[in-house]
Write a protein that holds these residues in place. Structure first.
Motif, PDB file in Angstrom:
ATOM      1  N   GLN A 137       0.846  -1.198   0.000  1.00 27.91           N
ATOM      2  CA  GLN A 137       0.000   0.000   0.000  1.00 27.91           C
ATOM      3  C   GLN A 137       0.877   1.243   0.000  1.00 27.91           C
ATOM      4  OE1 GLN A 137      -3.641   0.521   0.140  1.00 27.91           O
ATOM      5  NE2 GLN A 137      -2.786   2.508  -0.444  1.00 27.91           N
ATOM      6  N   LEU A 138       0.699   2.083  -1.005  1.00 28.07           N
ATOM      7  CA  LEU A 138       1.403   3.365  -1.077  1.00 28.07           C
ATOM      8  C   LEU A 138       0.501   4.448  -0.479  1.00 28.07           C
ATOM      9  CD1 LEU A 138       3.810   5.010  -2.148  1.00 28.07           C
ATOM     10  CD2 LEU A 138       2.607   5.166  -4.341  1.00 28.07           C
ATOM     11  N   LEU A 139       1.060   5.237   0.431  1.00 23.37           N
ATOM     12  CA  LEU A 139       0.295   6.303   1.084  1.00 23.37           C
ATOM     13  C   LEU A 139       1.005   7.635   0.936  1.00 23.37           C
ATOM     14  CD1 LEU A 139      -0.391   4.708   4.597  1.00 23.37           C
ATOM     15  CD2 LEU A 139      -2.010   4.832   2.689  1.00 23.37           C
ATOM     16  N   GLY A 140       0.228   8.700   0.830  1.00 21.46           N
ATOM     17  CA  GLY A 140       0.734  10.047   1.091  1.00 21.46           C
ATOM     18  C   GLY A 140       0.233  10.438   2.474  1.00 21.46           C
ATOM     19  N   ILE A 141       0.538  11.644   2.879  1.00 18.42           N
ATOM     20  CA  ILE A 141       0.032  12.143   4.166  1.00 18.42           C
ATOM     21  C   ILE A 141      -0.496  13.557   3.964  1.00 18.42           C
ATOM     22  CG2 ILE A 141       2.398  12.826   4.854  1.00 18.42           C
ATOM     23  CD1 ILE A 141       1.566  12.371   7.780  1.00 18.42           C
ATOM     24  N   GLY A 142      -1.692  13.811   4.467  1.00 14.87           N
ATOM     25  CA  GLY A 142      -2.249  15.155   4.382  1.00 14.87           C
ATOM     26  C   GLY A 142      -1.730  16.014   5.525  1.00 14.87           C
ATOM     27  N   ARG A 143      -1.906  17.321   5.391  1.00 16.14           N
ATOM     28  CA  ARG A 143      -1.386  18.204   6.452  1.00 16.14           C
ATOM     29  C   ARG A 143      -2.178  18.073   7.747  1.00 16.14           C
ATOM     30  NH1 ARG A 143       0.021  23.949   5.011  1.00 16.14           N
ATOM     31  NH2 ARG A 143      -1.854  23.989   3.725  1.00 16.14           N
ATOM     32  N   THR A 144      -3.348  17.430   7.690  1.00 13.19           N
ATOM     33  CA  THR A 144      -4.091  17.117   8.916  1.00 13.19           C
ATOM     34  C   THR A 144      -3.589  15.826   9.563  1.00 13.19           C
ATOM     35  OG1 THR A 144      -5.673  15.804   7.662  1.00 13.19           O
ATOM     36  CG2 THR A 144      -6.226  18.130   7.994  1.00 13.19           C
ATOM     37  N   GLY A 145      -2.702  15.114   8.857  1.00  9.01           N
ATOM     38  CA  GLY A 145      -2.260  13.797   9.324  1.00  9.01           C
ATOM     39  C   GLY A 145      -3.099  12.676   8.742  1.00  9.01           C
ATOM     40  N   HIS A 146      -3.961  13.017   7.777  1.00 14.35           N
ATOM     41  CA  HIS A 146      -4.797  11.949   7.212  1.00 14.35           C
ATOM     42  C   HIS A 146      -3.985  10.998   6.339  1.00 14.35           C
ATOM     43  CE1 HIS A 146      -6.051  14.724   3.589  1.00 14.35           C
ATOM     44  NE2 HIS A 146      -5.058  13.936   3.209  1.00 14.35           N
ATOM     45  N   ILE A 147      -4.438   9.750   6.295  1.00 19.37           N
ATOM     46  CA  ILE A 147      -3.988   8.765   5.310  1.00 19.37           C
ATOM     47  C   ILE A 147      -5.254   8.298   4.605  1.00 19.37           C
ATOM     48  CG2 ILE A 147      -1.776   7.992   6.256  1.00 19.37           C
ATOM     49  CD1 ILE A 147      -3.273   5.756   7.755  1.00 19.37           C
ATOM     50  N   GLY A 148      -5.193   8.100   3.270  1.00 12.64           N
ATOM     51  CA  GLY A 148      -6.458   8.076   2.554  1.00 12.64           C
ATOM     52  C   GLY A 148      -7.144   9.390   2.912  1.00 12.64           C
ATOM     53  N   PHE A 149      -8.459   9.342   3.113  1.00 12.27           N
ATOM     54  CA  PHE A 149      -9.123  10.547   3.634  1.00 12.27           C
ATOM     55  C   PHE A 149      -9.600  10.285   5.060  1.00 12.27           C
ATOM     56  CE2 PHE A 149      -9.907  12.574  -0.717  1.00 12.27           C
ATOM     57  CZ  PHE A 149      -8.978  13.584  -0.485  1.00 12.27           C
ATOM     58  N   ASN A 150      -8.815   9.552   5.813  1.00 17.08           N
ATOM     59  CA  ASN A 150      -9.118   9.316   7.229  1.00 17.08           C
ATOM     60  C   ASN A 150      -8.588  10.494   8.025  1.00 17.08           C
ATOM     61  OD1 ASN A 150     -10.189   6.385   7.363  1.00 17.08           O
ATOM     62  ND2 ASN A 150      -8.397   6.292   5.999  1.00 17.08           N
ATOM     63  N   GLU A 151      -9.488  11.416   8.308  1.00 18.05           N
ATOM     64  CA  GLU A 151      -9.116  12.642   9.010  1.00 18.05           C
ATOM     65  C   GLU A 151      -8.974  12.366  10.509  1.00 18.05           C
ATOM     66  OE1 GLU A 151      -8.150  15.034   7.343  1.00 18.05           O
ATOM     67  OE2 GLU A 151      -9.416  15.523   5.626  1.00 18.05           O
TER      68      GLU A 151
END
Ligand code: F6R
Length: 255
Positions: A137-151
């Protein structure tokens, strides 16, 4: 909740180009070891360089995607697959129209009523299971710390479902949509639990804008407030960074 905290590998590449090479090497190795590999893929700007390299390697005859199955992490909701803003269109444009992958799936962003969305999420989970689970599984990270759109607030055992996007996430997408209000308020995303069931995880981050959240995810406590921190509980996870994204980690390991 109790969990085993592992110490995942941290790889720091000198810059974005080298970072993408390293991640593409891991994906290529997985595909060479398992021609029928099941890959979990992300959208966003971070993996674009990786997809470019995978396309080049396919075009050079080094990679064959014909037996590979791909599952994407998420899709905006509501979203028509043919919309230029859809993640379906993004993956088609940046990867799948260039390679010979025969089976690639993106969560359904147009499923209709809440009950229909819940049903399509259950089907997505079943499709992943029937494919034998995700190998890498390749992941990025959102600035909220989300992976996928798991906020923030997403539990570690969450499954694919309809989620609400954090205002920060919508702000980060505003330019692509031509304004904050045009960004959907919701999305369909694999859950943290779905992601953690992958046999191997690569979390990738690039650029100074990610340095603070990378530090929070990797050096802070493992907490639902930073969903990416759950990746540290996975027995086979690695964090791949460029120097800028790694700049606030307490100890910066070198290549
Ligand atoms: C995308 C996804 C998101 C992104 C994250 C980082 O499918 O699931 O978690 O990985 O928002 O996005 P970028 O790479 O654009 O900074």
């Amino acid at each position: 909740m109790t969990f085993q905290l592992n110490t995942p590998i941290v790889v720091v590449a000198p810059d974005y180009a080298h970072l993408c090479e390293r991640v593409a090497d891991q994906i290529s190795a997985q595909m060479q070891a398992r021609p029928n590999a099941v890959l979990g893929l992300a959208t966003g700007s971070t993996p674009l360089g990786v997809y470019e390299i995978l396309v080049q390697r396919y075009q050079n005859g080094e990679l064959d995607f014909s037996g590979v199955t791909c599952f994407n992490l998420d899709e905006y909701y509501p979203m028509l697959p043919e919309s230029p803003h859809s993640y379906q269109a993004f993956m088609q444009e940046h990867l799948f129209r260039h390679i010979n992958c025969r089976r690639w799936l993106v969560p359904d962003g147009q499923a209709g009523s809440p009950a229909q969305v819940a049903q399509s999420c259950r089907e997505y989970e079943t499709q992943i299971k029937d494919a034998g689970g995700i190998d890498l599984q390749l992941l990025g990270i959102g600035r909220t710390g989300h992976i996928g759109f798991n906020e923030p607030g997403s539990p570690p055992d969450s499954r694919s479902r309809l989620v609400s996007l954090a205002p920060q996430t919508r702000e980060d997408a505003a330019e692509a949509f031509g304004g904050f209000d045009a960004v959907p308020q919701q999305a369909v995303s694999m859950g943290v639990g779905t992601i953690l069931e992958a046999r191997e995880i690569i979390l990738m981050a690039s650029g100074a804008a990610k340095a603070e959240i990378v530090r929070g995810a990797w050096s802070g406590e493992v907490t639902g407030r930073v969903p990416a921190s759950w990746v540290r509980t996975h027995p086979n996870a690695a964090l791949y960074l460029d120097q800028d994204a790694a700049s606030r980690l307490e100890e910066t390991p070198q290549e």
